[in-house]
Design a protein around this motif. Structure first.
Motif, mmCIF file in Angstrom:
data_model
loop_
_atom_site.group_PDB
_atom_site.id
_atom_site.type_symbol
_atom_site.label_atom_id
_atom_site.label_comp_id
_atom_site.label_asym_id
_atom_site.label_seq_id
_atom_site.Cartn_x
_atom_site.Cartn_y
_atom_site.Cartn_z
ATOM 1 N N TYR A 1 0.868 -1.180 0.000
ATOM 2 C CA TYR A 1 0.000 0.000 0.000
ATOM 3 C C TYR A 1 0.898 1.221 0.000
ATOM 4 C CZ TYR A 1 -4.316 2.606 1.092
ATOM 5 O OH TYR A 1 -5.405 3.441 1.041
ATOM 6 N N GLY A 2 0.878 1.963 -1.084
ATOM 7 C CA GLY A 2 1.830 3.061 -1.214
ATOM 8 C C GLY A 2 3.231 2.514 -1.375
ATOM 9 N N ASP A 3 4.146 2.975 -0.559
ATOM 10 C CA ASP A 3 5.535 2.513 -0.615
ATOM 11 C C ASP A 3 5.851 1.468 0.434
ATOM 12 O OD1 ASP A 3 5.997 4.301 -2.680
ATOM 13 O OD2 ASP A 3 6.511 5.938 -1.299
ATOM 14 N N HIS A 4 4.833 0.924 1.092
ATOM 15 C CA HIS A 4 5.081 0.012 2.204
ATOM 16 C C HIS A 4 4.418 -1.340 1.961
ATOM 17 C CE1 HIS A 4 6.652 3.409 4.518
ATOM 18 N NE2 HIS A 4 5.593 4.094 4.115
ATOM 19 N N THR A 5 5.054 -2.392 2.464
ATOM 20 C CA THR A 5 4.506 -3.743 2.439
ATOM 21 C C THR A 5 4.404 -4.248 3.873
ATOM 22 O OG1 THR A 5 5.504 -4.185 0.278
ATOM 23 C CG2 THR A 5 4.806 -6.096 1.586
ATOM 24 N N PHE A 6 3.243 -4.771 4.239
ATOM 25 C CA PHE A 6 3.046 -5.205 5.614
ATOM 26 C C PHE A 6 1.904 -6.211 5.665
ATOM 27 C CE2 PHE A 6 1.351 -0.979 4.771
ATOM 28 C CZ PHE A 6 -0.009 -1.197 4.882
ATOM 29 N N ALA A 7 1.775 -6.866 6.807
ATOM 30 C CA ALA A 7 0.714 -7.854 7.024
ATOM 31 C C ALA A 7 -0.460 -7.192 7.745
ATOM 32 C CB ALA A 7 1.243 -9.029 7.851
ATOM 33 N N VAL A 8 -1.653 -7.582 7.361
ATOM 34 C CA VAL A 8 -2.854 -7.083 8.020
ATOM 35 C C VAL A 8 -3.787 -8.252 8.313
ATOM 36 C CG1 VAL A 8 -2.742 -4.813 6.937
ATOM 37 C CG2 VAL A 8 -4.052 -6.647 5.833
ATOM 38 N N SER A 9 -4.648 -8.050 9.318
ATOM 39 C CA SER A 9 -5.693 -9.014 9.648
ATOM 40 C C SER A 9 -7.025 -8.416 9.193
ATOM 41 C CB SER A 9 -5.722 -9.288 11.157
ATOM 42 O OG SER A 9 -4.485 -9.821 11.589
ATOM 43 N N PRO A 10 -7.568 -8.856 8.063
ATOM 44 C CA PRO A 10 -8.762 -8.223 7.484
ATOM 45 C C PRO A 10 -10.036 -8.558 8.255
ATOM 46 C CG PRO A 10 -8.109 -10.097 6.167
ATOM 47 C CD PRO A 10 -7.058 -9.947 7.225
ATOM 48 N N LEU A 11 -10.785 -7.519 8.624
ATOM 49 C CA LEU A 11 -12.006 -7.711 9.409
ATOM 50 C C LEU A 11 -13.273 -7.504 8.598
ATOM 51 C CD1 LEU A 11 -10.955 -5.846 12.679
ATOM 52 C CD2 LEU A 11 -10.776 -8.285 12.160
ATOM 53 N N GLY A 12 -13.187 -6.749 7.503
ATOM 54 C CA GLY A 12 -14.401 -6.503 6.728
ATOM 55 C C GLY A 12 -14.133 -5.708 5.476
ATOM 56 N N LEU A 13 -15.097 -5.747 4.566
ATOM 57 C CA LEU A 13 -15.070 -4.980 3.325
ATOM 58 C C LEU A 13 -16.255 -4.031 3.312
ATOM 59 C CD1 LEU A 13 -14.249 -7.879 0.874
ATOM 60 C CD2 LEU A 13 -12.798 -5.869 1.223
ATOM 61 N N VAL A 14 -16.032 -2.822 2.808
ATOM 62 C CA VAL A 14 -17.095 -1.833 2.713
ATOM 63 C C VAL A 14 -17.141 -1.304 1.287
ATOM 64 C CG1 VAL A 14 -17.961 0.393 3.507
ATOM 65 C CG2 VAL A 14 -16.859 -1.161 5.127
ATOM 66 N N ALA A 15 -18.314 -1.293 0.689
ATOM 67 C CA ALA A 15 -18.510 -0.678 -0.622
ATOM 68 C C ALA A 15 -19.152 0.674 -0.396
ATOM 69 C CB ALA A 15 -19.397 -1.554 -1.497
ATOM 70 N N LYS A 16 -18.389 1.728 -0.602
ATOM 71 C CA LYS A 16 -18.903 3.097 -0.466
ATOM 72 C C LYS A 16 -19.257 3.574 -1.856
ATOM 73 C CE LYS A 16 -19.602 7.111 1.592
ATOM 74 N NZ LYS A 16 -20.719 7.324 2.528
ATOM 75 N N SER A 17 -20.539 3.451 -2.202
ATOM 76 C CA SER A 17 -20.971 3.717 -3.563
ATOM 77 C C SER A 17 -20.185 2.813 -4.497
ATOM 78 C CB SER A 17 -20.795 5.198 -3.899
ATOM 79 O OG SER A 17 -21.346 5.486 -5.168
ATOM 80 N N ARG A 18 -19.294 3.352 -5.320
ATOM 81 C CA ARG A 18 -18.548 2.545 -6.291
ATOM 82 C C ARG A 18 -17.110 2.300 -5.859
ATOM 83 N NH1 ARG A 18 -20.586 5.292 -12.005
ATOM 84 N NH2 ARG A 18 -22.776 4.749 -11.777
ATOM 85 N N THR A 19 -16.796 2.591 -4.616
ATOM 86 C CA THR A 19 -15.427 2.436 -4.127
ATOM 87 C C THR A 19 -15.390 1.410 -3.002
ATOM 88 O OG1 THR A 19 -14.989 4.763 -4.654
ATOM 89 C CG2 THR A 19 -13.439 3.656 -3.190
ATOM 90 N N TRP A 20 -14.403 0.502 -3.061
ATOM 91 C CA TRP A 20 -14.271 -0.558 -2.051
ATOM 92 C C TRP A 20 -13.161 -0.234 -1.069
ATOM 93 C CZ3 TRP A 20 -17.196 -4.813 -1.067
ATOM 94 C CH2 TRP A 20 -18.161 -5.160 -2.021
ATOM 95 N N TYR A 21 -13.411 -0.558 0.208
ATOM 96 C CA TYR A 21 -12.438 -0.351 1.279
ATOM 97 C C TYR A 21 -12.270 -1.645 2.060
ATOM 98 C CZ TYR A 21 -13.204 4.631 0.379
ATOM 99 O OH TYR A 21 -13.294 5.863 -0.213
ATOM 100 N N LEU A 22 -11.046 -1.863 2.525
ATOM 101 C CA LEU A 22 -10.738 -2.994 3.395
ATOM 102 C C LEU A 22 -10.467 -2.458 4.793
ATOM 103 C CD1 LEU A 22 -9.925 -6.018 3.836
ATOM 104 C CD2 LEU A 22 -7.577 -5.305 3.300
ATOM 105 N N VAL A 23 -11.187 -2.973 5.783
ATOM 106 C CA VAL A 23 -10.964 -2.614 7.185
ATOM 107 C C VAL A 23 -10.143 -3.732 7.812
ATOM 108 C CG1 VAL A 23 -12.039 -2.086 9.393
ATOM 109 C CG2 VAL A 23 -13.134 -1.331 7.273
#
Length: 306
Positions: free
Chosen positions: A158-180
């Protein structure tokens, strides 16, 4: 989806009692012919639904019948309880924001299907109100969805960084998707999927925080985001058809010549200028003076170029 339509029809009869085809068609925004066909389908499926002839007739369920909502596949359950919950509850005359109403619907499901509904509702949220209408195609949506469902960590860039995440949910904001997701340090973050440059599923499982609620988190995050945005207060005079283009911060007031005075907040002078010009004369800048100057200069430039 037909399953959702039948569910709405069945729950309407269950909560409202005897109803005519015309009343059902108006309440559910479905043609009378489709209503009649769906009623026949429910009857053939074994639902104790019957018709009453005469001037005061209609359709009704047996008094003691309460649906257990059986027969819905897992994908149909997800569609109803994730994507369509708000308008299903509104059709029933219930408060669409009421957690109790959602809980009552989920409680009507048989145990295995109930787990599917609650599992999906805690991991996917459809937010139809958009900040803009630009369409984005997230390349990593499938792998993120798999990680969310299976509770497996992701390695993302993401950007200039690489890291591990624990994904809790996905959100569709109109036509844009987000990962929480949570970072290794436990901090909760929201990532716009269109800005994720790579995502790789790992075999490392994580423990989902039992107190985390996706809808509550997203609501709080939106309030924080809107509160943190820069604001540029402006005063405009607008014609009635242009009023919906703005979000007033104070009650709008009419003028003597049919225009309306609007106080609103925009992000910066240049966005405010573009917004006023986009109304093609149906909005006029009154305050601040800086905005009036910008609009005049931009209008002169446009006039000269044409």
């Amino acid at each position: 989806m037909r399953a959702e339509r039948l569910l709405r029809l069945l729950l309407h009869l269950q909560t409202r009692g005897q109803t005519t085809v015309a009343q059902l068609a108006e309440a559910l925004d479905i043609s009378p012919r489709t209503i009649q066909r769906d009623l026949e389908v429910l009857s053939l499926a074994g639902v104790p639904i019957y018709s009453i002839r005469g001037r005061r007739g209609g359709w009704a369920l047996l008094p003691d019948y309460r649906t257990r909502l059986t027969g819905l596949t897992p994908s149909e359950v997800m569609s109803v309880f994730v994507g369509a919950t708000a308008h299903v509850l509104a059709d029933l005359g219930l408060d669409a924001s009421s957690e109790q109403a959602v809980t009552k619907l989920i409680a009507a499901l048989p145990e295995p299907t109930r787990r599917e509904a609650e599992y999906a509702r805690q991991r996917l949220l459809i937010d139809h109100a958009g900040w803009d209408d630009r369409r984005e195609t997230p390349h990593w949506l499938a792998v993120c969805q798999q990680a969310v469902w299976q509770e497996l960590q992701l390695e993302i860039e993401y950007g200039d960084h690489t890291f591990a995440v624990s994904p809790l949910g996905l959100v569709a904001k109109s036509r844009t998707w987000y990962l929480v997701a949570t970072r290794p340090d436990g901090q909760l973050r929201t990532y716009r999927l269109s800005r994720v440059t790579s995502a790789e599923l790992t075999n490392r499982r994580f423990t989902r925080p039992p107190s985390f609620d996706l809808a509550t988190h997203w609501s709080n995050a939106q309030r924080e985001f809107l509160a943190s945005r820069p604001t540029y207060p402006v005063t405009l005079k607008a014609q009635p058809h242009a009023i919906p283009r703005f979000r007033p911060t104070e009650p709008i007031t009419p003028t003597d010549n049919g225009w309306w005075i609007i106080h609103t907040d925009l992000e910066n002078p240049h966005e405010a200028c573009a917004t006023v010009l986009a109304q093609a004369g149906a909005a006029i800048a009154l305050q601040p003076p800086e905005l009036i100057t910008l609009v005049r200069e931009a209008a002169n430039t446009i006039a000269k170029s044409h």
